[in-house]
Design a protein around this motif. Structure first.
Motif, PDB file in Angstrom:
ATOM      1  N   ILE A 120       1.739   1.643  -2.286  1.00  0.00           N
ATOM      2  CA  ILE A 120       1.836   1.247  -0.863  1.00  0.00           C
ATOM      3  C   ILE A 120       0.515   0.280  -0.538  1.00  0.00           C
ATOM      4  N   GLY A 121      -0.595   0.935  -0.893  1.00  0.00           N
ATOM      5  CA  GLY A 121      -1.872   0.238  -0.959  1.00  0.00           C
ATOM      6  C   GLY A 121      -1.866  -1.120  -1.565  1.00  0.00           C
ATOM      7  N   ILE A 122      -1.407  -1.017  -2.828  1.00  0.00           N
ATOM      8  CA  ILE A 122      -1.397  -2.334  -3.724  1.00  0.00           C
ATOM      9  C   ILE A 122      -0.711  -3.675  -2.951  1.00  0.00           C
ATOM     10  N   ASN A 123       0.573  -2.971  -2.558  1.00  0.00           N
ATOM     11  CA  ASN A 123       1.539  -4.063  -2.049  1.00  0.00           C
ATOM     12  C   ASN A 123       0.963  -4.596  -0.928  1.00  0.00           C
ATOM     13  N   LYS A 124       0.362  -3.743   0.058  1.00  0.00           N
ATOM     14  CA  LYS A 124      -0.556  -4.223   1.282  1.00  0.00           C
ATOM     15  C   LYS A 124      -1.489  -5.225   0.944  1.00  0.00           C
ATOM     16  N   LYS A 125      -2.607  -4.694   0.203  1.00  0.00           N
ATOM     17  CA  LYS A 125      -3.760  -5.504  -0.172  1.00  0.00           C
ATOM     18  C   LYS A 125      -3.280  -6.728  -0.918  1.00  0.00           C
ATOM     19  N   TYR A 126      -2.671  -6.553  -1.871  1.00  0.00           N
ATOM     20  CA  TYR A 126      -2.605  -7.814  -2.998  1.00  0.00           C
ATOM     21  C   TYR A 126      -1.390  -8.609  -2.842  1.00  0.00           C
ATOM     22  N   PHE A 127      -0.574  -7.946  -2.108  1.00  0.00           N
ATOM     23  CA  PHE A 127       0.878  -8.638  -1.834  1.00  0.00           C
ATOM     24  C   PHE A 127       1.283  -9.102  -0.362  1.00  0.00           C
ATOM     25  N   LYS A 128       0.243  -8.600   0.398  1.00  0.00           N
ATOM     26  CA  LYS A 128       0.232  -8.965   1.886  1.00  0.00           C
ATOM     27  C   LYS A 128       1.487  -8.237   2.364  1.00  0.00           C
ATOM     28  N   LEU A 129       2.113  -7.519   1.997  1.00  0.00           N
ATOM     29  CA  LEU A 129       3.359  -6.832   2.795  1.00  0.00           C
ATOM     30  C   LEU A 129       2.569  -5.978   4.084  1.00  0.00           C
ATOM     31  N   LYS A 130       3.304  -6.324   5.068  1.00  0.00           N
ATOM     32  CA  LYS A 130       2.725  -5.635   6.304  1.00  0.00           C
ATOM     33  C   LYS A 130       2.998  -4.196   6.553  1.00  0.00           C
TER      34      LYS A 130
END
Length: 142
Positions: free
Chosen positions: A105-115
């Motif tokens: 979840i953190g990787i997707n938020k931080k690097y792929f800007k998924l809200k």
């Protein structure tokens, strides 16, 4: 011999009352037959109000397929010997799984800007499968 036909008048009020009674009966039956929402215990990363369908999908599609494992990999056997104790935290793999879910979840938020990335969402760029590729341990070793 010729029979007389008598026209039958339908009382509008009676028709409306019958229609309303039928509508109420159908609505009441539909309400009574709705299953109660399932309340899962000990969910720490997944939403507490997750549907049975969504939970099963995450467990089967993400974890079983992504790691090539079955439920018993993370869930302890029940004390009575019948099935699994899904609430128990007895197996360390369950906490490791929670850490991995938070990490993806953190990787997707931080690097792929998924809200609002959620486990099980097809929009996730990084998921269990990304590293595990169907193996319990990403490098293939214990």
């Amino acid at each position: 011999m010729k029979l007389k036909t008598i026209p039958v008048k339908i009382n509008r009020k009676l028709l409306v009352i019958a229609f309303l009674a039928a509508s109420i009966s159908v609505t009441a039956a539909a309400t009574i037959n709705q299953p109660e929402p399932v309340h899962y215990e000990n969910l720490k990363v997944l939403p507490k109000d997750i549907s049975a369908h969504d939970l099963q999908s995450i467990m089967a599609d993400d974890f079983e397929d992504g790691l090539g494992v079955t439920c018993g990999f993370c869930h302890a056997n029940s004390k009575n010997g019948h099935g699994l104790d899904f609430v128990s935290d007895a197996k360390p793999e369950k906490e490791i799984t929670r850490q991995m879910m938070r990490m993806t979840i953190g990787i997707n938020k931080k690097y792929f800007k998924l809200k609002h990335p959620k486990i099980g969402n097809a929009a996730l760029v990084v998921s269990c499968e990304t590293c595990h590729k169907g193996q319990a341990f990403p490098d293939g070793k214990l």
